[in-house]
Scaffold this motif. Structure first.
Motif, PDB file in Angstrom:
ATOM      1  N   ILE A  36      18.838  44.708 -54.200  1.00 36.68           N
ATOM      2  CA  ILE A  36      19.865  45.696 -53.842  1.00 36.68           C
ATOM      3  C   ILE A  36      19.283  47.105 -53.960  1.00 36.68           C
ATOM      4  O   ILE A  36      19.010  47.584 -55.059  1.00 36.68           O
ATOM      5  N   GLN A  96      18.378  38.040 -59.948  1.00 34.80           N
ATOM      6  CA  GLN A  96      19.138  37.743 -58.731  1.00 34.80           C
ATOM      7  C   GLN A  96      20.418  38.580 -58.687  1.00 34.80           C
ATOM      8  O   GLN A  96      20.917  39.020 -59.724  1.00 34.80           O
ATOM      9  N   PRO A  97      21.001  38.744 -57.487  1.00 31.51           N
ATOM     10  CA  PRO A  97      22.333  39.368 -57.392  1.00 31.51           C
ATOM     11  C   PRO A  97      23.368  38.520 -58.144  1.00 31.51           C
ATOM     12  O   PRO A  97      23.093  37.370 -58.488  1.00 31.51           O
ATOM     13  N   VAL A  98      24.545  39.096 -58.352  1.00 30.76           N
ATOM     14  CA  VAL A  98      25.559  38.418 -59.171  1.00 30.76           C
ATOM     15  C   VAL A  98      26.674  37.763 -58.361  1.00 30.76           C
ATOM     16  O   VAL A  98      27.469  37.015 -58.909  1.00 30.76           O
ATOM     17  N   ASP A  99      26.738  38.037 -57.072  1.00 32.76           N
ATOM     18  CA  ASP A  99      27.822  37.456 -56.262  1.00 32.76           C
ATOM     19  C   ASP A  99      27.777  35.935 -56.305  1.00 32.76           C
ATOM     20  O   ASP A  99      26.698  35.370 -56.323  1.00 32.76           O
ATOM     21  N   PRO A 100      28.904  35.252 -56.292  1.00 30.46           N
ATOM     22  CA  PRO A 100      30.280  35.761 -56.298  1.00 30.46           C
ATOM     23  C   PRO A 100      30.734  36.200 -57.690  1.00 30.46           C
ATOM     24  O   PRO A 100      30.946  35.376 -58.577  1.00 30.46           O
ATOM     25  N   LEU A 103      33.523  34.664 -60.028  1.00 26.39           N
ATOM     26  CA  LEU A 103      33.400  33.375 -60.715  1.00 26.39           C
ATOM     27  C   LEU A 103      32.723  33.485 -62.079  1.00 26.39           C
ATOM     28  O   LEU A 103      32.556  32.487 -62.779  1.00 26.39           O
ATOM     29  N   ARG A 121      23.289  37.604 -66.308  1.00 23.75           N
ATOM     30  CA  ARG A 121      22.340  37.436 -65.210  1.00 23.75           C
ATOM     31  C   ARG A 121      20.931  37.714 -65.715  1.00 23.75           C
ATOM     32  O   ARG A 121      20.709  38.728 -66.390  1.00 23.75           O
ATOM     33  N   GLY A 308      23.253  31.229 -46.606  1.00 28.33           N
ATOM     34  CA  GLY A 308      24.265  32.232 -46.269  1.00 28.33           C
ATOM     35  C   GLY A 308      24.654  32.103 -44.819  1.00 28.33           C
ATOM     36  O   GLY A 308      23.849  31.672 -43.983  1.00 28.33           O
ATOM     37  N   HIS A 432      20.580  31.737 -60.539  1.00 25.85           N
ATOM     38  CA  HIS A 432      20.999  32.206 -59.204  1.00 25.85           C
ATOM     39  C   HIS A 432      22.486  31.959 -58.960  1.00 25.85           C
ATOM     40  O   HIS A 432      22.930  32.014 -57.820  1.00 25.85           O
ATOM     41  N   ALA A 433      23.247  31.699 -59.973  1.00 25.96           N
ATOM     42  CA  ALA A 433      24.654  31.316 -59.821  1.00 25.96           C
ATOM     43  C   ALA A 433      25.481  32.068 -60.859  1.00 25.96           C
ATOM     44  O   ALA A 433      24.935  32.717 -61.755  1.00 25.96           O
ATOM     45  N   PRO A 434      26.800  32.010 -60.746  1.00 29.21           N
ATOM     46  CA  PRO A 434      27.616  32.648 -61.782  1.00 29.21           C
ATOM     47  C   PRO A 434      27.401  31.995 -63.143  1.00 29.21           C
ATOM     48  O   PRO A 434      27.065  30.823 -63.225  1.00 29.21           O
TER      49      PRO A 434
END
Lengths: 463, 463
Positions: A36, A96-100, A103, A121, A308, A432-434
């Motif tokens: 990001i 990694q990004p945090v989306d979603p 959750l 994260r 995605g 890589h997940a919530p």
């Protein structure tokens, strides 16, 4: 190398578990998401934090080297003995990004302790494991000195494919002369089953952008007379993989090395954490290539996943738009002897072949990595086995993991280094997940295991 | 009814074109997007604006009636003559969302004049056309009075399927007694070709939500052993429609009324704005059901479009996630005599049938509307033909449109009203898309055409 120094280092580490945990919480509070652009300053802040911790741990020649994107942090520990070997420790401080985001049970950059684990994260991938190395080094420094020389290479671009690492390694090769590389960025095959990973899958990560009409249209005013790019993209994707997961790209399997009977027997003998697998996968975990067990599908067979997908109206409710564009991110995990460039070319050719008239498609390769297999019987592998048994009370298994750590190939190609993959994650760490987590006991035992490894490797070397 | 009053009303309208434009700019500046809950207050603000303009135009009994979501604005104009007929004018003051915002050349709620057009969300659909009615009424009020009684029903939920309109109409039936309904929410078949729409397609708008694993997973750690819901959803969608756009849902075409030779000849004779069609659709415009012309595919054949698609990582760059969920919005345009409930049931059954083990699918109907065909030879249709010729200098064509205006069926069923669809949009107005516009000349001539219609309908009625 005296055992006294090992014992003092272990004691030092045990006496400051609270401090080691507090430092991990501070490290995890920095949102160093490398992909990001708006968080670039946070990635740099994490790099500075790592450099500062290296200096506190007694390292010298510590630098934060800028690259075109995110910096590489490097530093050295000198051994007390002149003839000691050198270990190159690689890790990454980006995440990694945090989306979603919705959750997550607690904010991803406000580390939260629950049931013996630290949720944040990057906790397991890879900040917790990186910091375990710095804590081990600090313990030796406090105990009078390190049994081996250590060179740290800690990068901030692993999660975006390390675009600037090769150039940095090439430019600093003379500072990086070592006997072995050590990476802690992997997991146990199951809780209570320490593991040394000797095989990793490669990766070809692709993006497809499909353009239909020149602009978004009203689906009533135009629907039926205009190619819908989202529908057309679905028809393309549907032809890339069959219902069992077999990949339908001509030549995709040509270079796949078949599993020998011996390897299949090894896979069958590996502990498998069925409960963690079921908790993560639910009913979807029954899927996969016929004739292979789940750990073979993950460790030794290639796969294709849609990572995605986006087109048109993705908010709540209805919008009757006939979208101009649709795009998909699709990645393939590769096994020996597949070549990511070759696979990327085959993927692109197949997508182009499947593209109907009226659709304009662009296929881009975002990221590629070769699969890796490392020697299973070397002094460093023996040291790792000894250290894991000392740290966790059980001899490790040798396993192959489904993920990719491209730097393993780079270290071999550019520096001639074999890598030992001695990681402390668990299969349910939610990488890589919530709700990513790192278990606090894995962290503390991981530090002790690294302390043991450094000692054992020095011993193996002098033996 | 005297022609003098018509002439005075036309003169009044022509003398205040700047004022009419300024009022449209003010109306378009209110972001009354009905589907976005956070904008509910703006939708109400638009309702109040409409009510205030109705009062200024000389209407009485003006009210903003709350509903469970967005209000209905109503009001009445009384005719100067006691035996005058009554026209019910329906329109909507809510608008579509603006995404993708980055493709707009000017901000969607800051109306921008370029090359004779006013660019803003809702300019053509439907605020510009609604305001043309209020301007026409005001012109008559300034000219001494209206030749007909008018009842206005202006709703704020058209773009979300009018969930509360039926109940409102049922509760206020006694206030809504009229001779005909008039709606301006359609377009000319081509620039310079005034059109009266006598046929509209219906709609069945569905959402599919597909769940694979229990949570987002690392595609390296799990890929190959877990069903990917995005890939699986693509395989389902790919089986709903073939490469030519033919819909592969069993029984989907059973109730479709075939086009007669006469109707096909009429379609062939209709002017078709090929340049506007090509500008909007590009290469994607060559698509559609074999054996039918583009205007037949849009006006007289059902269609299926993916309106939205989302799963996993949709930001820039790579994220190696194996997503837990994927969802799609898919709508079907329907023609006589297809029934939206029947089609929704068939769609759901087919999707369920195509769902593989390991995928959990939910299918929801977001929105349904019946197709509509109205009588082509009535006093009101004759008045509309006369008015369009007077306003635009050319006799109108009779056309069928691809969109849906569900209220046409509701007005017939609940109030026994036939509807005249006399709209002033153009085919390239970019409805539901970036850079929506309404041409300023269409707006001013639209106001005059409405003034002409009200007079002509009164004449037809007394004749």
């Amino acid at each position: 190398m005296s055992t006294a120094s090992l014992i003092r280092a272990l004691e030092d580490s045990r006496s400051d578990r609270a401090g080691a945990l507090a430092r991990l919480i501070a490290f995890l509070s920095i949102p160093s998401v490398s992909t990001i652009p708006e968080l670039a300053a946070e990635v740099t802040r994490a790099a500075e934090w790592v450099a500062s911790r290296l200096r506190d741990a007694g390292a010298h020649s510590v630098r934060v080297d800028p690259t075109p994107r995110h910096p590489v942090v490097t530093g050295k520990m000198s051994a007390t003995a002149a003839d000691a070997p050198t270990v190159l420790v690689y890790g990454h401080y980006d995440v990694q990004p945090v989306d979603p985001i919705e959750l997550w049970d607690s904010p991803p950059f406000e580390p939260s302790q629950r049931e013996g684990a630290l949720y944040a994260r990057g906790a397991s991938d890879d900040k917790g494991q990186v910091l375990a190395h710095l804590e081990a080094a600090a313990a030796y420094a406090n105990a009078g000195g390190s049994p081996v020389n250590i060179v740290y290479v800690l990068e901030g671009e692993e999660e975006i494919g390390s675009p600037n690492l090769d150039a940095w390694l090439a430019a600093h090769g003379d500072e990086l002369i070592a006997d072995v590389a050590l990476i802690s960025d992997t997991a146990f095959v199951a809780r209570g089953e320490p593991s040394i990973v000797y095989g990793l899958r490669g990766l070809a990560y692709m993006e497809i952008t499909a353009q239909g009409p020149n602009r978004d249209l009203h689906s009533g005013q135009f629907g039926g007379a205009v190619l819908n790019p989202a529908g057309a993209l679905c028809r393309i994707i549907a032809k890339l993989q069959d219902a069992d997961g077999r990949i339908m790209i001509p030549g995709f399997y040509d270079a796949v090395r078949p599993l020998s009977d011996e390897e299949r027997a090894e896979f069958a003998a590996l502990p498998f954490d069925g409960a963690a697998f079921d908790a993560a996968t639910g009913r979807a975990g029954g899927f996969g290539e016929p004739g292979f067990a789940a750990n073979e599908r993950i460790g030794a067979r290639p796969s294709l996943d849609v990572n995605g997908l986006v087109s048109g109206w993705i908010g709540d409710g209805a919008k009757t738009v006939l979208p101009a564009r649709a795009s998909a991110k699709i990645s393939m995990r590769l096994v020996p002897d597949q070549d990511p460039d070759d696979i990327a070319r085959r993927f692109e050719a197949r997508v182009k072949e499947l593209t109907p008239p009226g659709l304009t498609v662009e296929v881009t390769s975002l990221h590629g990595a070769r699969p890796a297999i490392v020697d299973r019987d070397t002094p460093a592998m023996r040291a790792a086995a000894f250290a894991l048994k000392a740290g966790f009370g059980k001899a490790p298994v040798l396993s192959r993991e489904g993920g990719s750590i491209p730097v393993v190939n780079t270290l071999a190609a550019k520096l001639g280094l074999q890598t030992v993959l001695m990681g402390f994650g668990l299969p349910d760490d939610n990488l890589h997940a919530p709700n990513e987590k790192f278990e606090i006991d894995q962290y503390h035992r991981g530090i002790e295991t690294i302390i043991e490894f450094l000692h054992a490797f020095a011993e193996e070397h002098t033996a």
